[in-house]
Design a protein around this motif. Structure first.
Motif, mmCIF file in Angstrom:
data_model
loop_
_atom_site.group_PDB
_atom_site.id
_atom_site.type_symbol
_atom_site.label_atom_id
_atom_site.label_comp_id
_atom_site.label_asym_id
_atom_site.label_seq_id
_atom_site.Cartn_x
_atom_site.Cartn_y
_atom_site.Cartn_z
ATOM 1 N N GLY A 119 5.303 3.739 1.995
ATOM 2 C CA GLY A 119 4.634 2.304 1.631
ATOM 3 C C GLY A 119 4.877 1.647 2.854
ATOM 4 N N CYS B 245 -5.131 0.912 2.037
ATOM 5 C CA CYS B 245 -4.023 1.938 1.954
ATOM 6 C C CYS B 245 -4.210 2.961 3.335
ATOM 7 N N THR C 65 -4.018 1.390 -3.232
ATOM 8 C CA THR C 65 -4.380 0.147 -2.190
ATOM 9 C C THR C 65 -3.504 -1.146 -2.393
ATOM 10 N N ARG C 66 -3.300 -1.893 -1.425
ATOM 11 C CA ARG C 66 -2.566 -3.083 -1.766
ATOM 12 C C ARG C 66 -3.630 -4.004 -2.355
ATOM 13 N N PHE D 72 -0.401 -3.644 4.802
ATOM 14 C CA PHE D 72 -1.828 -3.274 4.880
ATOM 15 C C PHE D 72 -2.653 -4.583 4.545
ATOM 16 N N TYR E 33 2.544 4.074 7.833
ATOM 17 C CA TYR E 33 3.442 3.654 6.901
ATOM 18 C C TYR E 33 4.956 3.690 7.633
ATOM 19 N N GLY F 36 0.903 -1.112 -0.135
ATOM 20 C CA GLY F 36 -0.006 0.222 0.090
ATOM 21 C C GLY F 36 0.874 1.294 0.086
ATOM 22 N N CYS G 170 -3.651 7.478 -2.146
ATOM 23 C CA CYS G 170 -2.837 6.479 -1.888
ATOM 24 C C CYS G 170 -3.240 5.187 -2.791
#
Length: 127
Positions: free
Chosen positions: A98, A107, A52-53, A102, A114, A33, A50
Motif C-alpha cells: 500500500g 494505484c 485505486t485510492r 497515490f 509501494y 492505493g 490493485c
C-alpha cells in the motif's frame, strides 16, 4: 504509519479456491492505493491487481483475469483476493502493498510504487 497484514494462504488442490485477506491499519482503506502481488520461487514479483485510492476501482493484471477477483470491506478495513480454479503455477507468496501517496484514482502495477508491504502469505497448489 501504514501497516498491512495478509492472511488466508495455505495448501489447496488444483481447481480449488482460497480467499486471501489484507488487513490495513494506520489509514482507512479509501485513502490508500493497495496492490496484490505474488512471487514464485526464482521468479520476479508479479502484479495481480490493485484498488485505486479514493475512487476504489479495481484494476487487474493479466495473471488475474478470469480467475481472481479483488473485493473489499470498508467496515473491516480489509482488502480481499479471491483465488479460483487454482493450478500449481499459482503457487507462491502473495503480498499486499500500500501507499497513501497515490493520486486519486490511481494505484500501481510496479512493486517500487509501494512503500509499505505486508509479510506475505504462502499459497501452495498441489495434490
Amino acid at each position: 504509519q501504514l501497516q498491512l497484514v495478509e492472511s488466508g494462504g495455505g495448501l489447496v488442490q488444483p481447481g480449488g479456491s482460497l480467499r486471501l485477506s489484507c488487513e490495513v491499519s494506520g489509514y482507512t482503506l479509501e485513502n490508500v492505493g493497495i496492490g496484490w502481488f505474488r512471487q514464485a520461487p526464482g521468479k520476479e514479483r508479479e502484479w495481480v491487481g490493485c484498488l485505486t485510492r479514493r475512487r476504489m476501482t479495481i484494476n487487474y493484471g493479466d495473471s488475474a483475469k478470469g480467475r481472481f477477483t479483488i473485493s473489499y470491506d470498508n467496515a473491516r478495513n480489509t482488502l480481499y483476493l479471491h483465488l479460483n480454479n487454482l493450478n500449481p503455477a499459482d503457487s507462491g507468496v502473495y503480498y499486499c502493498a500500500g501507499d497513501p501517496t497515490f493520486l486519486t484514482g490511481r494505484c500501481g502495477e510496479l512493486a517500487p510504487s509501494y512503500d509499505y508491504w505486508g509479510q506475505g502469505t504462502q499459497v501452495t497448489v498441489s495434490l
